[in-house]
Motif scaffolding. Structure first.
Motif, short mmCIF file in Angstrom:
data_model
loop_
_atom_site.label_atom_id
_atom_site.label_comp_id
_atom_site.label_asym_id
_atom_site.label_seq_id
_atom_site.Cartn_x
_atom_site.Cartn_y
_atom_site.Cartn_z
N GLU A 111 -13.81 74.76 115.14
CA GLU A 111 -14.48 73.58 115.67
C GLU A 111 -13.51 72.69 116.44
O GLU A 111 -13.86 72.12 117.49
CB GLU A 111 -15.11 72.79 114.52
N MET A 114 -12.86 74.23 119.84
CA MET A 114 -14.05 74.10 120.68
C MET A 114 -14.29 72.65 121.10
O MET A 114 -15.01 72.39 122.07
CB MET A 114 -15.29 74.64 119.94
N ASP A 310 -14.15 66.69 116.01
CA ASP A 310 -13.81 66.39 117.40
C ASP A 310 -13.57 64.90 117.54
O ASP A 310 -14.11 64.09 116.79
CB ASP A 310 -14.94 66.82 118.34
N MET A 391 -18.82 65.07 125.57
CA MET A 391 -19.02 65.64 124.23
C MET A 391 -18.11 66.85 124.06
O MET A 391 -17.66 67.44 125.05
CB MET A 391 -20.46 66.13 124.10
N PRO A 392 -17.91 67.26 122.83
CA PRO A 392 -17.06 68.44 122.61
C PRO A 392 -17.57 69.66 123.37
O PRO A 392 -16.76 70.49 123.81
CB PRO A 392 -17.12 68.68 121.10
N THR A 393 -18.88 69.74 123.56
CA THR A 393 -19.41 70.92 124.26
C THR A 393 -19.06 70.92 125.75
O THR A 393 -19.29 71.92 126.43
CB THR A 393 -20.93 71.01 124.08
#
Lengths: 444, 444
Positions: A111, A114, A310, A391-393
């Motif tokens: 995580e 990512m 994150d 965002m982390p994405t």
């Protein structure tokens, strides 16, 4: 020596003057950034050229305080005030094992990568396992063996705890990315005598950080006041434990005198905004600490307290806390949030000579933020976009020490499906016990 | 009449008792949910069967206060206290046009759908354009024409403003998803006489909500106190404007008497947690309002204030504010956050008889949350996962009135690339002006 040249990048260097290269290039040789700039990239023989398509390239983010293995307890006992004694300690005593630590830490490493976190300071049990996971994941980490007096899962006495610390230090001596650390749990759970012994150990092991929870809870403050007539910061300072190599997590319940002591000591602070907030504990005086010259990094805390690994999830809260405390929009400008997440976090970990900014001579720890999502646009200021919209994405590529850990959101060092399956296999064993705790609580 | 049966879904109904169907099915006929339950799904002739793969299905989320077009000003003037007069009003006067409103609102509609928001209450200028955008996007919306005395971009007098409101009401009379609304900007920017006229208009137009900013800023409180010897809530109540069809945004600077007035009036409140926090203004007394029986929904505010249009970004802050105010983990349990984001938000908008929960007879407004991301696991409590770990990018499917607006993260009602290109084409025209404002500020 492999050479890589990143081109067509919107480079946020986070150097001293916050230099931005709007159409930038960055040349990496081996594990090191050798040059970067704007305009036409240099011709480097045999280099791999990677087009960043105008995306943002910035330093990898630094999570300054975590208990990675606790991802397996994620979200347990939310909204329950005595969660520590009701859920956390009983579950830890029963279930924490090298296998559990390995599975939970690996899930958290996945995580973290990512989400763009390249360096992490961890403190937990069976910490040698944590070091091995961080090594395999390709991340950079400070791994702290916890010492505590409350029947910890991996040591029944402080002597046994120190033996684990020594073993940890031996295992990762000279490792390029993993640094051993000694982690007395908190002043109240170790006491002045053990803190003095930790300070001595620290003097004997230069370069290995100390990690401690400090000024986090009201009982801790009461303990110090009643037993020693001092603040908990004062007790810790008197034990010799506040030094430049110390990472003090939280520093929430502090007064002006404490800030002066912390500043004078050169300690670094890990600010766990969401964790403090979720606990109903308050808002740390981050701007006051930073004005006093204290390096303050951003931290997620363990995923049982903060849920995610994150820093994006922290950004809004870090900023909002400062603005509410200052009753103005001005405190904690978005640039400062990004500095805390990168170079200032690196300073807290004692790694700012190597990482935290994109500059020639520093290690190539960097991330790429995709600007594909419509919700990020228009972008008038990249720092505002990162702090309040990203965002982390949105993190698509991650590099540590010149090695890609993720490309196009595919993690290269871990197998996501296997990591999740392994984690769930361990967590499934907790469910009967958790159901019993839930049921007992609901009966009351 | 099209029939659809969703199967293998983890259904969070958000009904009165928070029923969960762990292996649930849900039968939609036309625009309406006709049945749902656990276990074997019913055999419905000619129905489309859609396997949800164990993912979460929950009510579509309700954003109770927004200025969608302001996505084109996203992130401008962060960290600047006089941002309203320095950036927002000058830019609005110069650039707000039907085209700008269309482009910015469409970008926001795209982002809303992608983040799981199915219903939104908007107030801005050229609001007929907003209604058309919401209609085309397939969302549900309350569209409020703003009335204000500060040289608004689309009306130079209140009479002209009321004419726009009438036009708006005519245009969307009997529309299944778009409801016209009258939106006096705030008590201080309209005044008691106009508020009385709005109250009369509202009485004459049952079913059309009133929207107003209320008790948001300190100058507003001072205005009411100095001019009328009352709180701003008191002034507004005396004008007859606080009624069950009123959506009061913010309600931040209120005392116990104000809460009693609000509760008695039946008004709904839109809580803009991040926007209030970013402004350094404080933490609204949401738990106190809810305990007094006031329906409180979650809101993003406009993207110049709150940056994003998804409610996930608000969840952590909503929860943390309540826990800090209550100095405990207990306030605002995660279940309540999800209620506010769905059924309570629907109540604020006056739509709770139609949407906000998944129950037989309600409109089929629902979203699917993918559980694919490792960072969501393990899940011990789905509400905790949604509030503290999920992100807009986890929303994979979105349905309104029985129509899919998004499947597998592909928006079906809008063309994302074109929407973004159109928005950036408009926003690019602002950049010279913004640079001039930035430069003037930096000179000071």
């Amino acid at each position: 020596m492999t050479d890589t040249v990143l081109t067509n990048a919107w480079i946020l260097t986070v150097d001293e003057t916050m230099t931005i290269h709007a159409r930038g290039w960055l040349h990496i040789s081996g594990d090191t950034i050798v040059a970067l700039g704007d305009g036409a990239p240099p011709q480097v023989p045999n280099a791999e050229i990677v087009d960043m398509s105008g995306d943002i390239v910035m330093p990898g983010m630094v999570n300054t305080h975590c208990h990675m293995a606790m991802s397996l307890f994620r979200g347990l006992g939310e909204d329950v005030d005595d969660r520590l004694f009701r859920y956390m300690l009983p579950l830890e005593r029963k279930f924490v094992s090298p296998e559990m630590v390995r599975a939970g830490t690996t899930l958290s490493a996945l995580e973290s990568i990512m989400g763009g976190v390249t360096s992490i300071a961890d403190m937990y049990y069976f910490e040698t396992e944590v070091g091995h996971v961080i090594d395999r994941a390709g991340m950079r980490g400070i791994v702290g063996q916890t010492l505590a007096d409350f029947d910890a899962p991996d040591h029944k006495s402080f002597d046994a705890g120190f033996a684990l610390v020594d073993e940890l230090a031996d295992t990762f001596a000279d490792h390029a990315r993993v640094t051993a650390s000694i982690a007395p749990h908190a002043p109240y759970s170790t006491g002045p005598a053990i803190m003095e012994r930790v300070a001595q150990w620290s003097d004997d092991h230069p370069g290995l950080p100390v990690q401690i929870h400090l000024a986090e809870t009201e009982p801790e403050i009461a303990w110090a006041r009643e037993k020693y007539g001092l603040s908990t910061v004062g007790v810790t300072a008197r034990s010799g434990l506040l030094k430049p190599s110390t990472i003090a997590a939280h520093c929430l319940l502090i007064d002006d005198d404490d800030i002066a002591i912390l500043a004078q000591s050169g300690v670094g602070v890990a600010h766990n905004a969401r964790s403090n907030g979720k606990g109903g504990r308050g808002m740390a005086r981050v701007e006051d600490m930073r004005k006093a010259g204290i390096a303050v990094g951003i931290a997620t805390d363990g995923p049982m307290s903060g849920n995610t690994l994150d820093l994006f999830a922290q950004f809004g809260v870090v900023s909002i806390f400062a603005k509410i405390l200052g009753h103005s929009r001005k405190p904690m400008p978005t640039k400062d949030v990004i500095r805390m997440a990168t170079i200032e976090g690196a300073k807290v970990l004692g790694l700012d000579d190597r990482i935290g900014s994109l500059e020639a001579g520093k290690k190539a720890d960097l991330i790429r933020i995709s600007l594909a999502a419509p919700r990020l646009h228009p972008i008038y200021d990249p720092y505002s976009m990162l702090v309040f919209a990203a965002m982390p994405t949105d993190v698509c590529d991650v590099m540590v020490d010149g090695n890609w850990l993720m490309r196009d959101r595919q993690v290269l060092t871990l197998e996501p499906q296997k990591v999740l399956a392994d984690a769930l296999a361990v967590a499934d064993k907790f469910r009967t016990e958790i159901a019993a705790i839930d049921a007992a609580r609901q009966k009351e």
